[in-house]
Design an enzyme around this catalytic site. Structure first.
Site, PDB file in Angstrom:
ATOM      1  N   GLU A  22       0.839  -1.205   0.000  1.00 22.95           N
ATOM      2  CA  GLU A  22       0.000   0.000   0.000  1.00 22.95           C
ATOM      3  C   GLU A  22       0.867   1.245   0.000  1.00 22.95           C
ATOM      4  O   GLU A  22       0.568   2.221  -0.695  1.00 22.95           O
ATOM      5  CB  GLU A  22      -0.927  -0.023   1.219  1.00 22.95           C
ATOM      6  CG  GLU A  22      -1.850   1.175   1.332  1.00 22.95           C
ATOM      7  CD  GLU A  22      -1.262   2.297   2.161  1.00 22.95           C
ATOM      8  OE1 GLU A  22      -1.570   3.474   1.888  1.00 22.95           O
ATOM      9  OE2 GLU A  22      -0.498   1.996   3.082  1.00 22.95           O
TER      10      GLU A  22
ATOM     11  N   ASP B 147       0.499   3.721  -3.155  1.00 27.86           N
ATOM     12  CA  ASP B 147       0.067   5.101  -2.958  1.00 27.86           C
ATOM     13  C   ASP B 147       0.909   6.049  -3.802  1.00 27.86           C
ATOM     14  O   ASP B 147       0.381   6.977  -4.429  1.00 27.86           O
ATOM     15  CB  ASP B 147       0.191   5.451  -1.471  1.00 27.86           C
ATOM     16  CG  ASP B 147      -0.134   6.898  -1.176  1.00 27.86           C
ATOM     17  OD1 ASP B 147      -1.300   7.279  -1.323  1.00 27.86           O
ATOM     18  OD2 ASP B 147       0.781   7.659  -0.811  1.00 27.86           O
TER      19      ASP B 147
ATOM     20  N   ASP C  72      -6.865   1.221   1.194  1.00 30.12           N
ATOM     21  CA  ASP C  72      -5.501   0.699   1.330  1.00 30.12           C
ATOM     22  C   ASP C  72      -5.265  -0.486   0.400  1.00 30.12           C
ATOM     23  O   ASP C  72      -4.195  -0.610  -0.213  1.00 30.12           O
ATOM     24  CB  ASP C  72      -5.247   0.262   2.773  1.00 30.12           C
ATOM     25  CG  ASP C  72      -4.992   1.427   3.709  1.00 30.12           C
ATOM     26  OD1 ASP C  72      -4.854   2.568   3.227  1.00 30.12           O
ATOM     27  OD2 ASP C  72      -4.943   1.198   4.937  1.00 30.12           O
TER      28      ASP C  72
ATOM     29  N   GLU D  88      -4.725   0.445  -3.226  1.00 28.40           N
ATOM     30  CA  GLU D  88      -3.354   0.928  -3.419  1.00 28.40           C
ATOM     31  C   GLU D  88      -2.351  -0.219  -3.348  1.00 28.40           C
ATOM     32  O   GLU D  88      -1.355  -0.222  -4.090  1.00 28.40           O
ATOM     33  CB  GLU D  88      -3.038   1.989  -2.382  1.00 28.40           C
ATOM     34  CG  GLU D  88      -3.816   3.279  -2.602  1.00 28.40           C
ATOM     35  CD  GLU D  88      -3.573   4.333  -1.553  1.00 28.40           C
ATOM     36  OE1 GLU D  88      -3.854   5.504  -1.831  1.00 28.40           O
ATOM     37  OE2 GLU D  88      -3.105   3.982  -0.442  1.00 28.40           O
TER      38      GLU D  88
END
Length: 222
Positions: A43, A47, A115, A118
């Protein structure tokens, strides 16, 4: 390690069958399971990949100045938008959660859904590189980027974009009260935008209460 349903799901949204089962299993695993490897590291990577992919896309297609580009970027990569994307994908049932997290509605949690989206982008980047990850992002975010007419935004996404567009701090959600027996729980949530106001709403799940609070906030202040 991956089920047939997981593999079909990942193939649909990444464009190819998963090659490293352990990598994708990790991307779908929440810490509540007790597993050593969970989605958190992927994650973190995803991101950044998502942010770069959207920033590059906005630079390519939009004539807006830096300030407006930043506002759109913040809205498009927000946790609310990522969670809305997860719901459109039908991601929830593929996330591996511990019993308590499942009982607490983890499959509908904005934080967990956002989350894991990502994390999947991060896993795509690790396994197949930048071009594949960018293609995944552009496929998933096509409607959000184009802002297609008639596509109603999720209330939390709409509030997030309203706050960004009006140069306000991002909305903050707080659980105010949890009442009732386990079979009939009621959650009261308050959403606040600093300098604007706060609204509370109650529902049978924390996620629904947050959605109602966002909707009522928009009706009252937007």
């Amino acid at each position: 390690m991956l089920s047939d349903a997981d593999r079909a799901f990942l193939t649909k949204y990444t464009g190819k069958a998963p090659g490293n089962d352990a990598l994708w299993f990790e991307a779908l695993t929440h810490g509540s399971t007790g597993e050593k490897r969970t989605y958190e590291r992927l994650e973190f990577l995803g991101d950044r990949v998502l942010g770069l992919a959207i920033a590059e896309w906005l630079h390519d297609v939009s004539p807006d100045d830096e300030g407006r580009l930043s506002q759109r970027l913040n809205a498009l990569v927000s946790r609310n938008t990522c969670a809305a994307m997860a719901r459109e994908m039908g991601l929830g049932p593929h996330i591996r959660l511990g019993k308590q997290a499942r009982d607490d509605g983890g499959q509908e949690s904005d934080n967990i859904l956002g989350d894991v989206v990502e994390a999947l982008i991060g896993a795509c980047f690790v396994e197949s590189g930048w071009e594949a990850a960018r293609s995944m992002v552009r496929s998933l975010w096509a409607d959000a980027m184009e802002g297609k007419a008639g596509k109603r935004k999720h209330p939390k996404s709409a509030l997030q974009e309203w706050a960004a567009g009006n140069k306000r701090r991002m909305p903050e959600y707080q659980l105010v009260e949890r009442t009732g027996p386990d079979h009939a729980l009621r959650f009261t949530v308050e959403v606040t935008v600093h300098g604007v106001g706060a609204v509370q709403a109650t529902s049978s799940s924390k996620q629904d209460a947050e959605t109602l609070a966002a909707e009522e906030f928009m009706e009252k202040y937007a």
